[in-house]
Design a protein around this motif. Structure first.
Motif, PDB file in Angstrom:
ATOM      1  N   GLN A 133      33.720  -5.040   5.021  1.00  0.00           N
ATOM      2  CA  GLN A 133      35.408  -5.339   4.592  1.00  0.00           C
ATOM      3  C   GLN A 133      36.181  -4.340   3.889  1.00  0.00           C
ATOM      4  OE1 GLN A 133      35.519  -8.553   1.712  1.00  0.00           O
ATOM      5  NE2 GLN A 133      37.690  -7.948   0.970  1.00  0.00           N
ATOM      6  N   LEU A 134      35.301  -3.496   3.041  1.00  0.00           N
ATOM      7  CA  LEU A 134      35.723  -2.265   2.454  1.00  0.00           C
ATOM      8  C   LEU A 134      36.029  -1.122   3.270  1.00  0.00           C
ATOM      9  CD1 LEU A 134      33.640  -2.658  -0.986  1.00  0.00           C
ATOM     10  CD2 LEU A 134      36.142  -2.936  -0.789  1.00  0.00           C
ATOM     11  N   ALA A 135      34.916  -1.092   4.221  1.00  0.00           N
ATOM     12  CA  ALA A 135      35.530   0.068   5.469  1.00  0.00           C
ATOM     13  C   ALA A 135      36.694  -0.107   6.041  1.00  0.00           C
ATOM     14  CB  ALA A 135      34.053   0.070   6.374  1.00  0.00           C
ATOM     15  N   ALA A 136      36.832  -1.546   6.454  1.00  0.00           N
ATOM     16  CA  ALA A 136      38.202  -1.894   7.060  1.00  0.00           C
ATOM     17  C   ALA A 136      39.451  -1.483   6.226  1.00  0.00           C
ATOM     18  CB  ALA A 136      38.166  -3.421   7.613  1.00  0.00           C
ATOM     19  N   TYR A 137      39.259  -1.892   4.995  1.00  0.00           N
ATOM     20  CA  TYR A 137      40.265  -1.626   3.992  1.00  0.00           C
ATOM     21  C   TYR A 137      40.565  -0.162   3.954  1.00  0.00           C
ATOM     22  CZ  TYR A 137      40.197  -6.520   2.100  1.00  0.00           C
ATOM     23  OH  TYR A 137      40.208  -7.917   2.003  1.00  0.00           O
ATOM     24  N   ARG A 138      39.511   0.735   3.693  1.00  0.00           N
ATOM     25  CA  ARG A 138      39.605   2.035   3.804  1.00  0.00           C
ATOM     26  C   ARG A 138      40.453   2.698   5.179  1.00  0.00           C
ATOM     27  NH1 ARG A 138      36.419   6.156   1.647  1.00  0.00           N
ATOM     28  NH2 ARG A 138      34.929   4.810   0.734  1.00  0.00           N
ATOM     29  N   LEU A 139      39.982   2.252   6.110  1.00  0.00           N
ATOM     30  CA  LEU A 139      40.987   2.655   7.405  1.00  0.00           C
ATOM     31  C   LEU A 139      42.252   2.147   7.314  1.00  0.00           C
ATOM     32  CD1 LEU A 139      40.682   3.807  10.150  1.00  0.00           C
ATOM     33  CD2 LEU A 139      40.004   1.365  10.926  1.00  0.00           C
ATOM     34  N   ALA A 140      42.618   1.001   6.906  1.00  0.00           N
ATOM     35  CA  ALA A 140      43.957   0.653   6.644  1.00  0.00           C
ATOM     36  C   ALA A 140      44.734   1.520   5.801  1.00  0.00           C
ATOM     37  CB  ALA A 140      44.009  -0.616   6.573  1.00  0.00           C
ATOM     38  N   VAL A 141      44.278   1.701   4.716  1.00  0.00           N
ATOM     39  CA  VAL A 141      44.909   2.570   3.631  1.00  0.00           C
ATOM     40  C   VAL A 141      44.992   4.046   4.338  1.00  0.00           C
ATOM     41  CG1 VAL A 141      44.892   3.561   1.346  1.00  0.00           C
ATOM     42  CG2 VAL A 141      44.185   1.090   1.724  1.00  0.00           C
ATOM     43  N   THR A 142      44.058   4.503   4.658  1.00  0.00           N
ATOM     44  CA  THR A 142      44.011   6.084   5.314  1.00  0.00           C
ATOM     45  C   THR A 142      45.058   5.966   6.428  1.00  0.00           C
ATOM     46  OG1 THR A 142      41.704   6.453   4.577  1.00  0.00           O
ATOM     47  CG2 THR A 142      42.997   8.057   6.259  1.00  0.00           C
ATOM     48  N   GLU A 143      45.118   5.009   7.157  1.00  0.00           N
ATOM     49  CA  GLU A 143      45.919   5.300   8.331  1.00  0.00           C
ATOM     50  C   GLU A 143      47.402   4.892   7.686  1.00  0.00           C
ATOM     51  OE1 GLU A 143      45.632   2.336  11.509  1.00  0.00           O
ATOM     52  OE2 GLU A 143      43.627   3.494  12.174  1.00  0.00           O
ATOM     53  N   ALA A 144      47.723   3.975   6.863  1.00  0.00           N
ATOM     54  CA  ALA A 144      49.036   3.823   6.415  1.00  0.00           C
ATOM     55  C   ALA A 144      49.603   4.780   5.436  1.00  0.00           C
ATOM     56  CB  ALA A 144      49.078   2.526   5.501  1.00  0.00           C
ATOM     57  N   THR A 145      48.733   5.648   4.711  1.00  0.00           N
ATOM     58  CA  THR A 145      49.288   6.666   3.771  1.00  0.00           C
ATOM     59  C   THR A 145      48.996   7.805   4.104  1.00  0.00           C
ATOM     60  OG1 THR A 145      47.349   6.377   2.439  1.00  0.00           O
ATOM     61  CG2 THR A 145      48.978   4.880   2.016  1.00  0.00           C
ATOM     62  N   GLY A 146      48.048   8.308   4.880  1.00  0.00           N
ATOM     63  CA  GLY A 146      47.521   9.528   5.127  1.00  0.00           C
ATOM     64  C   GLY A 146      46.817  10.395   3.932  1.00  0.00           C
ATOM     65  N   ALA A 147      46.757   9.667   2.999  1.00  0.00           N
ATOM     66  CA  ALA A 147      46.151  10.051   1.862  1.00  0.00           C
ATOM     67  C   ALA A 147      44.526   9.564   1.573  1.00  0.00           C
ATOM     68  CB  ALA A 147      46.922   9.594   0.432  1.00  0.00           C
ATOM     69  N   PRO A 148      43.577  10.170   0.982  1.00  0.00           N
ATOM     70  CA  PRO A 148      42.257  10.061   1.194  1.00  0.00           C
ATOM     71  C   PRO A 148      41.914   8.819   0.368  1.00  0.00           C
ATOM     72  CG  PRO A 148      42.512  11.910  -0.272  1.00  0.00           C
ATOM     73  CD  PRO A 148      43.707  11.536   0.447  1.00  0.00           C
ATOM     74  N   VAL A 149      41.033   8.098   0.665  1.00  0.00           N
ATOM     75  CA  VAL A 149      40.443   6.822  -0.129  1.00  0.00           C
ATOM     76  C   VAL A 149      39.057   7.439  -0.677  1.00  0.00           C
ATOM     77  CG1 VAL A 149      39.565   4.626  -0.280  1.00  0.00           C
ATOM     78  CG2 VAL A 149      41.333   5.041   1.236  1.00  0.00           C
ATOM     79  N   LEU A 150      39.330   7.380  -2.175  1.00  0.00           N
ATOM     80  CA  LEU A 150      38.342   8.239  -2.815  1.00  0.00           C
ATOM     81  C   LEU A 150      37.014   7.492  -3.112  1.00  0.00           C
ATOM     82  CD1 LEU A 150      40.631  10.197  -5.426  1.00  0.00           C
ATOM     83  CD2 LEU A 150      39.653  11.110  -3.291  1.00  0.00           C
ATOM     84  N   GLY A 151      37.271   6.037  -3.266  1.00  0.00           N
ATOM     85  CA  GLY A 151      36.004   5.129  -3.468  1.00  0.00           C
ATOM     86  C   GLY A 151      36.575   3.715  -3.384  1.00  0.00           C
ATOM     87  N   THR A 152      35.702   2.795  -2.912  1.00  0.00           N
ATOM     88  CA  THR A 152      35.729   1.665  -2.736  1.00  0.00           C
ATOM     89  C   THR A 152      34.578   0.751  -3.863  1.00  0.00           C
ATOM     90  OG1 THR A 152      34.117   1.498  -0.890  1.00  0.00           O
ATOM     91  CG2 THR A 152      36.544   1.575  -0.205  1.00  0.00           C
TER      92      THR A 152
END
Length: 168
Positions: A133-152
């Protein structure tokens, strides 16, 4: 994050967890107002949970999470119940809500609240169950914002802690 939230009786944990989730979202959206304890008491009563948890203890759950994220990660903004969607690459489309998306100067943090009432020793195994679930969220946030996800992170709101779930 602090001490465990004491629970009186044997409430339906999904029901209690949903209400705690709403209380935390309300804290981050400033919906509890200036008297969070009174508002928590009203919400507990309205949901048939009066006496299950003390309003003053429920009221601090979001506040202590906010303070920790600001202190440890220099969090600058909080976005509760953030809507996301993206293609997963396997033909599936993800539509969902991130419990708490946190902005920091270096990128994003994703926090998912869980009302697991178990022991601290069991947190890691519980958190790992949400890795997909968290990996999918990470992908979605990265795609939408272009900014890195530093942690889940999984926020064990009843237990009083955070567990990081590492991803790629």
């Amino acid at each position: 994050l602090g001490s465990r939230l004491p629970i009186n009786g044997k409430p339906e944990m999904d029901h209690l967890g949903t209400l705690i989730h709403y209380l935390i979202a309300a804290e981050f959206s400033d919906a509890l107002g200036t008297d969070a304890e009174t508002r928590c008491a009203e919400l507990l009563t309205a949901n048939g949970l009066s006496g299950v948890v003390r309003p003053e203890e429920a009221a601090v759950l979001g506040r202590r999470l906010r303070e920790t994220l600001q202190r440890e990660f220099a969090a600058t903004a909080f976005h509760p119940e953030w809507p996301i969607e993206c293609d997963l690459g396997n033909g599936q489309r993800l539509n969902g809500w991130i419990d708490l998306l946190v902005a920091t100067p270096q990128g994003w943090l994703i926090v998912d609240h869980k009302s697991f009432p178990g022991r601290r020793e069991d947190w890691s195994a519980q958190a790992l169950a949400y890795a997909g679930q968290l990996a999918a969220y990470r992908l979605a946030v990265t795609e939408a914002t272009g900014a890195p996800v530093l942690g889940t992170w999984i926020h064990f709101c009843i237990g009083g802690g955070l567990v990081e779930v590492l991803g790629d």
